[in-house]
Every structure is written in C-alpha cells, then in structure tokens.
Design an enzyme around this catalytic site. Structure first.
Site, short mmCIF file in Angstrom:
data_model
loop_
_atom_site.label_atom_id
_atom_site.label_comp_id
_atom_site.label_asym_id
_atom_site.label_seq_id
_atom_site.Cartn_x
_atom_site.Cartn_y
_atom_site.Cartn_z
N GLU A 284 0.83 -1.21 0.00
CA GLU A 284 0.00 0.00 0.00
C GLU A 284 0.87 1.26 0.00
O GLU A 284 0.74 2.11 0.89
CB GLU A 284 -0.89 0.00 1.25
CG GLU A 284 -1.76 -1.24 1.43
CD GLU A 284 -2.40 -1.32 2.82
OE1 GLU A 284 -2.12 -0.47 3.69
OE2 GLU A 284 -3.18 -2.26 3.03
N CYS A 361 -2.61 33.54 10.59
CA CYS A 361 -2.36 34.14 11.90
C CYS A 361 -2.02 33.07 12.93
O CYS A 361 -2.80 32.82 13.87
CB CYS A 361 -3.58 34.94 12.32
SG CYS A 361 -3.94 36.18 11.10
#
Ligand code: LLP
Length: 434
Positions: A284, A361
């Site tokens: 995988e 921010c």
C-alpha cells in the site's frame, strides 16, 4: 546501502525551474499562485520502479489514496494497472470516478461505518482490512443483510518500532491500529465461524516515511510466522499485506531512505518462507509513488526583518501544505529563477538565512525555518518540493483561503486537474442566521 540519486522531475533549464518541459513561471503566470504542480512522468516512473522492484513475487500494488486523491493522479495510476488502498467510502468514490478497478481495492482503517462497508461490498472491492473484533461482527452483519460475502484480512500490530515521527508510527503496541499478534489466532478462529466472511489475509502497516528496511523485514518476519502457524491450525491465508511506509528523500541531508529496489529485495528475502505456498503480496505505498512528483509553487508577498530574523512571507501557507506545521517536516525549496542542475538543484545566487512563512495568523504557519535561500524579491516565485504526497490532500480553508489548483504536467503540456476553489464555493453550504 547504496545511495540512489533522488529522482525529481523539477530541474533548471536556462536558469529557470521547470517541471518536465514546462517552466513554472509560465504555470504561475497563467494559473496564479499558490499552485500545486505534478509531473505525470515522475508518477509513472515511480509506480513502475516500485512494482518492478517486486518482480518475481506475485503481488499487487494498491496505491494509498490518502497520499494524493486527485482524480488526475488516480487516473494515471489506475491506467498503469494499480490498485488502491482506501480508508473511507469517499476515497473509493474518487477511485471509481478516476476509472479505478474496484476489484483491486483494499479497504483499511479502524473506524469503517456500516454504510461505508455496505457501499464497498456493493462496489465489489477485493479485501477489507479489518482491525477489531467488533468490526468483524459488523462486517458480517452488513454482508448477510446484502446477501454478499466479504473477503477479510486481519490487520495485526506487529509491535515493531518504525523509527519515524511519532504521529506517523502505527505498528507499536500503544497505537490504535490492528489487533495484537497474540490475539490474532483466536480472533481469526471466531471470524471463520461468522456468516458471510471469507478469511483470506493478514495485513499490517507499521508507519510512514521509514528510512530503513529493517522495521519492514522485522514486521514481515512476524507476519510470516503467524501465517505458518495459522496454516498449521487449518486457517489458510492466501494474502499478506505489508502496508505502505517507504520513505522519500526530503533533501535535508539525512540518511537516504532505501530505494524501491532495495526495499523489494528485502521484502523478497523476508517472504522466502512463504514461497510455494501461493501467498500473494499486497503493498500500500503512497508517499514513494507521488511524493517527488509534486511541488507547491508560491509567490513572495513581502520580506521583513526583526531583531531576530529575516522572514520571507509567501502566498502559500499551512492551509496549503500542513506538513511543516504539523510534523516539523523539512521540504526542499528552490527559487524558480536563477538556479542550475537537475539533482540537488543549486541556486546560483547569493544566499541569506530566512524563515519562509505564510500569511495565516499562527506562529506555526511556516513552510521552512532558518532556510538558506537567495533573498527573493517581492512577487518572485518559490517552489516547495517533495509535496506530491500529503500536500493538497491535507489542505484546508483555514482563514477562508480557497484551496490551490492542481496541475498535471506531461512533457511540454499541462492539464488543470483541479481548479482553484472560489469564495462562492467556500460558502455554498452556509446560511446567515435567520
Ligand atoms: N496503508 C495504511 C494503512 C496507512 O495508514 C498509510 C499511511 C499507508 C498505507 C501509506 O503510507 P505511505 O506509503 O504513504 O507512507 N500525513 C503524514 C503521513 C500519514 C500516513 C498515514 N498512513 C505525512 O504527511 O507524513
């Protein structure tokens, strides 16, 4: 271990950074920034290198869709014959839309809902990687209700240390994944008696961005022994899924991860006791297939200096590429103008030390800290490399920032495989309070 040169499709031609044959300043001018750019050639090369490294073993490569689920990317891999490792019905939906074959899908994850299991059964996926007793019961019930049979692999937790970042270690006792090796035989004996389940496999995934082969081979050795013991116990296991996890070079100068060829040799040796038993290998991989294929290209908005530091403020941020903020990850950075070379990509300009930050921010909104880069002018382009895996897929709309477009380059052409999001799309499902 022999160091392999890092493969990257990003290289300078006449001082300008290109992806394959397309200049990144052209893409930026035409599509704006920030923008993700992927190389089709590198995707194909990496997939073929991986599957080629396993030649001689009966295997299937199931690309881990979570690493990059863009339909353009998935369709290239599906076209090469890849299967898919999914962790949600959403990922199966994408895989099918991209033309992927459901019969090559493994469904991983600790928390599949009944609804997801039902839809995956209807689609005819290959194997459910089941992670708990309760999940076995639930899958059995869902399959009975639909008059279908589910092929099951049990995910075990081999308790090996993958020696990677703690957030992406999954095969340790204290992690939430899989069942213990000790409990596995009893769980499987019970599962065999449940209606509508066919027990076919043993599965594991021990972590991501592994830079050695030994954790893989240690884990495989434990799985191999379990499979032999189960056979002796009358449980005939016909597939072994070794998960993903092979790391890539992020250009920090650390030890290079094993190449797919070295990985393949190690896996082959570890699987030797199963030769002649007709056990199919499933893998995988995610990062190693798409990681080097992608870069995030951003523009410099401002520069500033305070008592402590120089900052290069770009229009790409943690919402676009979260890895540095979340894991402290290092990504290579290349100025789009004024460089040379194909591997190592050397800037030919004088350098400074700077923090490359986004406009969000949060102090955590950095793409790179204390980086050695030329002093980039306002509006100049910077490419952040090795961003094809866990880049766009982990992006968000934090600070109401539309997600960046994704571009697939092939030779001297490119295709927009995801358009830039619009603000209207961002608010489409919201209403003002009545
Ligand atoms: N199989 C399973 C069950 C997994 O959980 C994962 C990754 C993979 C395969 C693919 O692993 P890979 O070959 O890509 O290492 N967001 C993190 C990585 C999280 C990986 C989660 N599981 C990062 O940006 O580094």
């Amino acid at each position: 271990m022999t160091a392999q040169p890092t493969s990257t499709p990003f290289h300078y031609i006449d001082g300008k950074l290109h992806c394959e044959g397309v200049a990144l300043d052209r893409i930026a001018a035409e599509q704006g920034t920030p923008v993700y750019v992927y190389s089709r050639g590198e995707l194909e090369r990496a997939y073929k290198a991986f599957t080629g490294a396993l030649a001689g073993i009966e295997h299937r490569v199931c690309f881990s869709v979570k690493a990059n689920s863009n339909l353009g990317v998935l369709s290239v891999l599906a076209g090469l014959g890849a299967g898919a490792d999914i962790v949600s019905y959403g990922e199966l939906f994408r895989w099918l839309k991209a033309g992927g074959d459901p019969a090559k899908v493994v469904f991983s994850g600790v928390g599949k809902t009944d609804d997801e299991m039902g839809k995956a059964l209807d689609a005819g996926i290959m194997i459910f990687n089941v992670e708990s007793d309760e999940e076995l019961d639930a899958l059995s019930k869902v399959a009975v209700a639909r008059g279908k049979r589910a092929r099951v692999a049990l995910r075990v937790n081999p308790d090996v240390d993958p020696q990677t970042h703690p957030y992406i270690s999954t095969g340790l006792k204290q992690n939430k994944f899989g069942v213990s090796m000790h409990d596995a035989p009893a769980i499987l004996r019970r599962a065999k008696a449940l209606p509508a389940l066919d027990i076919v496999g043993i599965d594991c995934h021990i972590g991501s961005q592994l830079t050695k082969t030994s954790p893989f081979t240690d884990a495989i050795a434990r799985l191999v022994q379990l499979i032999l013991d189960l056979r002796a116990d009358g449980i005939n296991i016909t597939s072994i899924d070794v998960g993903g996890g092979l790391g890539i070079d992020y250009g920090k100068g650390d030890a290079l991860p094993p190449s797919p060829a070295e990985y393949g040799d190690a896996v082959r040796a570890a699987l030797a006791p199963l030769t002649a038993l007709g056990v199919m290998l499933l893998c995988e991989p995610g990062r190693v297939i798409v990681g080097q294929a992608g870069a995030l290209v951003a523009s410099v908005v401002f520069r500033k200096t305070n008592e402590a530091k120089h900052f290069t403020i770009i229009d790409g941020a943690m919402n676009d590429l979260m890895r540095p903020a979340l894991y402290g990850s290092f990504h290579p950075m290349w100025p789009v103008a004024g460089g040379t070379g194909a591997h190592g990509l050397i800037s030919t300009r004088a350098t400074i030390t700077t923090d490359v930050v986004g406009p969000i921010c949060e102090t955590g909104d950095f793409l790179g800290r204390d980086r050695t880069l030329p002093e980039l002018a306002r509006g100049e382009l910077l490419a952040i490399g090795a961003a094809g895996a866990y880049g766009a897929v982990m992006s968000s709309n934090y600070n109401t920032r539309p997600r960046a477009p994704e571009i697939l380059v092939a030779g001297t052409n490119y295709t927009i495989v995801r358009k830039r999001e619009t603000l209207e799309q961002l608010i489409a499902n919201e209403v003002v309070a009545g």
